[in-house]
Design an enzyme around this catalytic site. Structure first.
Site, PDB file in Angstrom:
ATOM      1  N   GLY A  82       0.793  -1.226   0.000  1.00 34.62           N
ATOM      2  CA  GLY A  82       0.000   0.000   0.000  1.00 34.62           C
ATOM      3  C   GLY A  82       0.820   1.268   0.000  1.00 34.62           C
ATOM      4  CB  ILE A 143      15.373  -9.740   9.175  1.00 34.98           C
ATOM      5  CG1 ILE A 143      14.733 -10.043   7.821  1.00 34.98           C
ATOM      6  CG2 ILE A 143      14.361  -9.757  10.291  1.00 34.98           C
ATOM      7  CD1 ILE A 143      14.299 -11.495   7.692  1.00 34.98           C
ATOM      8  CG  ASP A 144      16.043  -8.124   4.086  1.00 35.73           C
ATOM      9  OD1 ASP A 144      15.798  -9.191   4.670  1.00 35.73           O
ATOM     10  OD2 ASP A 144      15.340  -7.684   3.154  1.00 35.73           O
ATOM     11  CG  MET A 186      13.430 -14.318   4.503  1.00 33.24           C
ATOM     12  SD  MET A 186      12.199 -13.451   5.499  1.00 33.24           S
ATOM     13  CE  MET A 186      10.699 -14.205   4.885  1.00 33.24           C
ATOM     14  N   GLY A 187      16.610 -12.185   2.832  1.00 29.85           N
ATOM     15  CA  GLY A 187      17.573 -11.155   2.457  1.00 29.85           C
ATOM     16  C   GLY A 187      17.219 -10.727   1.052  1.00 29.85           C
ATOM     17  NE  ARG A 188      12.126  -7.024   0.113  1.00 31.09           N
ATOM     18  CZ  ARG A 188      10.917  -6.893   0.641  1.00 31.09           C
ATOM     19  NH1 ARG A 188       9.898  -7.507   0.107  1.00 31.09           N
ATOM     20  NH2 ARG A 188      10.740  -6.146   1.700  1.00 31.09           N
ATOM     21  CD  GLU A 239      14.259 -13.528   0.534  1.00 23.02           C
ATOM     22  OE1 GLU A 239      13.315 -14.318   0.636  1.00 23.02           O
ATOM     23  OE2 GLU A 239      14.220 -12.351   0.979  1.00 23.02           O
ATOM     24  NE  ARG A 279      15.394 -35.575   1.643  1.00 25.71           N
ATOM     25  CZ  ARG A 279      15.823 -36.484   0.770  1.00 25.71           C
ATOM     26  NH1 ARG A 279      16.595 -36.101  -0.251  1.00 25.71           N
ATOM     27  NH2 ARG A 279      15.504 -37.750   0.894  1.00 25.71           N
ATOM     28  CD  GLN A 287      15.491 -16.275   7.668  1.00 21.98           C
ATOM     29  OE1 GLN A 287      16.575 -15.927   7.245  1.00 21.98           O
ATOM     30  NE2 GLN A 287      14.525 -16.688   6.867  1.00 21.98           N
TER      31      GLN A 287
HETATM   32  O1  F6P Z   1      12.510  -7.199   3.806  1.00 19.20           O
HETATM   33  C1  F6P Z   1      12.273  -8.101   4.829  1.00 19.20           C
HETATM   34  C2  F6P Z   1      11.776  -9.412   4.293  1.00 19.20           C
HETATM   35  O2  F6P Z   1      11.615 -10.291   5.368  1.00 19.20           O
HETATM   36  C3  F6P Z   1      12.649 -10.029   3.213  1.00 19.20           C
HETATM   37  O3  F6P Z   1      13.775 -10.652   3.757  1.00 19.20           O
HETATM   38  C4  F6P Z   1      11.662 -10.949   2.541  1.00 19.20           C
HETATM   39  O4  F6P Z   1      11.985 -11.187   1.198  1.00 19.20           O
HETATM   40  C5  F6P Z   1      10.378 -10.191   2.624  1.00 19.20           C
HETATM   41  O5  F6P Z   1      10.507  -9.263   3.678  1.00 19.20           O
HETATM   42  C6  F6P Z   1       9.174 -11.044   2.844  1.00 19.20           C
HETATM   43  O6  F6P Z   1       8.052 -10.251   2.793  1.00 19.20           O
HETATM   44  P1  F6P Z   1       6.586 -10.800   3.076  1.00 19.20           P
HETATM   45  O7  F6P Z   1       6.429 -10.851   4.569  1.00 19.20           O
HETATM   46  O8  F6P Z   1       5.707  -9.817   2.426  1.00 19.20           O
HETATM   47  O9  F6P Z   1       6.508 -12.174   2.482  1.00 19.20           O
END
Ligand code: F6P
Length: 362
Positions: A82, A143-144, A186-188, A239, A279, A287
């Site tokens: 949003g 977290i990133d 994670m880690g965008r 990711e 696996r 996280q």
């Molecule tokens: O930016 C923080 C984050 O947790 C990223 O690490 C992850 O890709 C994304 O947000 C996940 O977002 P959502 O909660 O919308 O799936």
């Protein structure tokens, strides 16, 4: 200059993380006990300011009775959907609702706003602040850990701990079954969680978006580990790592594309090079939730206090941060200009290489 603030708002925006309630506690304690201000908690990020009546409530010191400091999530709620300047309406249209948010701020009679958010949220809040004359200070959280100009953002340390614990759990089962275990974290846009948890959790291979990789290097490393007598390997992949040809790997979930799947991609491709069983574990939102660790609570406390002190000193349009073992504050424009990514020439990457961890490029 000393400001004549009497009432401030605080909101959490973007994806949640551990430590947000600890920030709110620090803001409320410092603002109420230190300066005698009122603090309004705005619900669901900027969405609360769009609502009528405005979605906000007075936060009191009594509410922070000792339990919230240690609780994950955010008592105010948050959203990473949003964009107020291009808000998706139920009929499919996109509307600029920024003036409604500014009006909400004015209805509450606020003198200043503390925005707790990542780089995307901070950029939007800054735009709103400039348009509406809002006295804004931001606190970095994600977290990133990719917010510019600060070495640390709230929530990062707890996420690293979660990923490290996951590796601690994967190692014995990997060893029992002679397997290659791939952990997708994670880690965008940045590989901070992957590289730090990977080192701390004894990974053999760490793939991060900052370092291009070739599958054959990964396979060679796994092969080397086996030839040296160890029957299992641990691989951590962020990711945002792309395919070998440079395409992002996403999954469609609840009709939206988001990062996910690089762990399975690597496993599939590795099968062409190695015959070990593989696996994949996708750690996901574990996280983000959970109890904030001591470091996140400390940073949350320091950032919350410093943000209030900036407002009291009449210093707006700034972000608090941490650099060289000290609290800092920087212009918001600088903080949102460039993301903080893993320094490929820095000490953490050098440490990984010195430990013979394969980073995919050799
Ligand atoms: O930016 C923080 C984050 O947790 C990223 O690490 C992850 O890709 C994304 O947000 C996940 O977002 P959502 O909660 O919308 O799936």
């Amino acid at each position: 200059m000393v400001s004549d603030i009497k009432r401030i708002g605080v909101l959490t925006s973007g994806g949640d993380c551990a430590g947000l309630n600890a920030v709110l506690r620090a803001v409320v304690h410092r603002a109420v006990l230190g300066f005698g201000w009122e603090v309004f908690g705005i619900e669901q990020g900027t969405l609360g300011l769009m609502e009528r009546p405005v979605g906000a409530r007075l936060l009191t010191v009594e509410e922070f009775d000792g339990t919230l400091l240690r609780r994950g999530g955010t008592i105010l709620g948050s959203t990473n959907r949003g964009n107020p300047f291009a808000y998706p309406m139920p009929d499919g249209s996109v509307v600029d609702r920024s003036e409604e948010i500014i009006e909400g701020y004015k209805i509450l009679g606020l003198d200043a706003l503390i925005g707790i958010g990542g780089d995307g949220s901070q950029a939007l809040l800054r735009r709103l602040a400039q348009q509406g004359g809002i006295n804004l200070v931001c606190i970095p959280k994600t977290i990133d850990n990719d917010v510019g100009e600060t070495e640390i953002s709230i929530g990062y340390d707890t996420a690293v701990q979660a990923a490290t614990s996951a590796l601690d759990s994967l190692q014995p089962t990997a060893a029992s079954h002679d397997r290659v275990m791939i952990l997708e974290v994670m880690g965008r846009d940045a590989g901070h969680i992957a590289i730090v948890a990977g080192i701390a959790g004894g990974a053999d291979v760490i793939l991060i978006p900052e370092i291009p990789y070739a599958l054959e290097h990964v396979a060679q490393k796994i092969d080397r580990v086996r030839r040296h007598g160890r029957n299992f390997s641990l691989v951590v992949v962020a990711e945002a790592v792309k395919t070998e040809s440079g395409d992002p790997v996403t999954v469609k979930s609840a009709k939206k594309h988001r990062y996910g799947g690089i762990g399975h991609y690597i496993a599939d491709r590795l099968a062409d090079h190695i015959d070990a069983e593989t696996r994949v574990t996708v750690l996901g939102h574990i996280q983000r939730g959970g109890t904030p660790d001591a470091r996140d609570r400390l940073m949350a406390s320091a950032f919350g206090v410093h943000a209030v002190d900036l407002l009291a000193a009449g210093k707006f349009d700034r972000m608090v941060g941490w650099r060289n073992r000290g609290l800092i504050d920087v212009p918001l424009a600088d903080a949102t200009a460039q993301p903080h990514v893993v320094d490929v020439n820095g000490p953490i990457v050098a440490t990984a290489r010195a430990l013979d961890i394969c980073l995919g490029d050799q």
